[in-house]
Design an enzyme around this catalytic site. Structure first.
Site, PDB file in Angstrom:
ATOM      1  N   SER A  59      -2.588  40.057 -73.530  1.00 46.01           N
ATOM      2  CA  SER A  59      -3.218  41.360 -73.277  1.00 46.01           C
ATOM      3  C   SER A  59      -2.349  42.303 -72.473  1.00 46.01           C
ATOM      4  CB  SER A  59      -4.554  41.168 -72.540  1.00 46.01           C
ATOM      5  OG  SER A  59      -4.344  40.548 -71.289  1.00 46.01           O
ATOM      6  N   ASP A 353      -9.323  47.129 -64.568  1.00 46.55           N
ATOM      7  CA  ASP A 353     -10.486  46.251 -64.635  1.00 46.55           C
ATOM      8  C   ASP A 353     -10.230  45.075 -63.705  1.00 46.55           C
ATOM      9  OD1 ASP A 353      -8.841  44.460 -66.024  1.00 46.55           O
ATOM     10  OD2 ASP A 353      -9.731  44.882 -67.980  1.00 46.55           O
ATOM     11  N   HIS A 356      -6.596  43.512 -65.302  1.00 43.15           N
ATOM     12  CA  HIS A 356      -5.423  44.236 -65.778  1.00 43.15           C
ATOM     13  C   HIS A 356      -5.061  45.417 -64.882  1.00 43.15           C
ATOM     14  CE1 HIS A 356      -7.305  42.247 -69.286  1.00 43.15           C
ATOM     15  NE2 HIS A 356      -6.044  41.921 -69.532  1.00 43.15           N
TER      16      HIS A 356
END
Length: 380
Positions: A59, A353, A356
């Site tokens: 990610s 978040d 991240h």
């Protein structure tokens, strides 16, 4: 190519819980300098003989490949993309750009690195660079099955498919030259430890933490060798960040997460030891392949990220142990959604978040990486 099956041994509720544990990424180098008040992404671009940027991992470098597969690990909805061009939620787990976007722009190949699976990409989009990465993936084959995401072997198969497309456009000889002059960026590993080893008992039954670190590193080395055999010559590999400082790790593994939001040392120590072993192995690989034109670079993630967290006010941050989205303790992906509260100033938060980094953090890390980029570009 493997099919994306669900990991049926776990209930749906457990999968949603696991889905909170994505990766943090950063490419970086030694001592950081405080960020100056200037527009994020303002810098002088270099023009170097680089043909493309090609990206693999999780990610931290996935710009939206998970949009096109059956997985819950998605973020192609607001508030993700809040500070991206036209506020588009592309599938990047961030409010804006990723480090690989900054790298691609800096070396002059493209402003944003797109997802390989985006059906709207033309051949020119492909040739200047794409990301094959998938949020939730890792080097342990078990890791991507948890979230039903794209594993590393399938990312490699997509790269082989990419080569065939480029060859059909410019011919085999020019394609091989194109690949040789491309920069390859690899960023993964946090999921292997955080969502896999420390959360699911399967690997802990078979591996000590030291043995598991070697297992993950072995799989990573095999992947680097596979890229080499496919023609890659300039390869950067990011180490692990201080995983004990991720807001969600603090929330889940701290004994008192509401009052004690300090980094959890035992997790970060695992990252330190893994990085030491990884750097040693990559150095050996580089020495054995240097005479064939290899340029394999280990990128230190841990120290720059830890410095930002430790001395955050120097870099203009106010919050380091929670994300901007929601209360910032657990929110990620579907838990960070259009109905979530969003902080009024994303640049005040190290994390967007609970896992991240924010675009500002990624840009500071890119600036820390820039001397390394200049170093290997100068040797081309």
């Amino acid at each position: 190519m493997r099919s994306h099956h669900t990991y049926s041994s776990f209930s749906f509720s457990f999968i949603i819980f696991m889905f909170l544990f994505f990766n943090i990424f950063s490419f970086s180098t030694p001592k950081l300098e405080p960020v100056k008040p200037s527009p994020i992404g303002s810098y002088h671009k270099r023009k170097q003989p680089v043909s493309a940027i090609l990206v693999f991992g999780d990610s931290t470098v996935d710009p939206g490949n998970n949009n096109y597969i059956e997985t819950a690990f998605k973020c192609n909805f607001p508030p993700y993309g809040l500070d991206f061009k036209n506020s588009i939620p592309t599938g990047r787990f961030c409010n804006g750009r990723l480090v690989t976007d900054f790298i691609g722009s800096y070396i002059g190949v493209k402003e944003f690195v797109p997802a390989y699976l985006d059906p709207n990409l033309g051949i020119n989009d492909l040739m200047s660079g794409v990301s094959f990465a998938s949020a939730g993936s890792g080097f342990d084959p078990l890791t991507p099955t948890i979230g039903n995401v794209i594993d590393i072997p399938t990312q490699l198969e997509h790269f082989r498919e990419y080569k065939r497309k480029v060859e059909s456009k410019i011919g085999k000889q020019n394609m091989e030259k194109h690949i040789k002059e491309a920069i390859f960026c690899v960023s993964a590993g946090t999921n292997d430890f955080v969502i896999n080893y420390f959360t699911i008992p399967t690997r802990r039954k078979s591996f000590t933490i030291e043995a598991y670190q070697q297992f993950v590193t072995y799989n990573l080395k095999q992947f680097i060798q596979d890229l080499w055999h496919e023609g890659a010559r300039i390869i950067t590999v990011a180490g692990l960040p201080p995983i004990g400082c991720l807001p969600i790790v603090i929330t889940v593994f701290s004994g008192e997460p509401l009052i004690n939001r300090r980094c959890i040392d035992r997790f970060s120590t695992v990252a330190i030891n893994y990085n030491f072993y990884l750097q040693k192995e990559l150095d050996l690989m580089q020495k054995s392949l240097a005479h064939l034109g290899s340029k394999i670079f280990y990128l230190d993630v841990y120290n720059p990220v830890y410095e930002i967290i430790l001395d955050h006010r120097k870099f203009g941050f106010e919050e380091v142990n929670r994300g901007c989205c929601g209360i910032g303790y657990l929110e990620a992906s579907v838990l960070c959604n259009p109905k979530s509260y969003v902080c009024p100033n994303t640049s005040a938060y190290v994390f967007f978040d609970s896992i991240h980094p924010s675009e500002k953090t990624y840009f500071i890390l890119f600036k820390a990486l820039r001397p390394i980029i200049d170093s290997f570009l100068g040797s081309l």
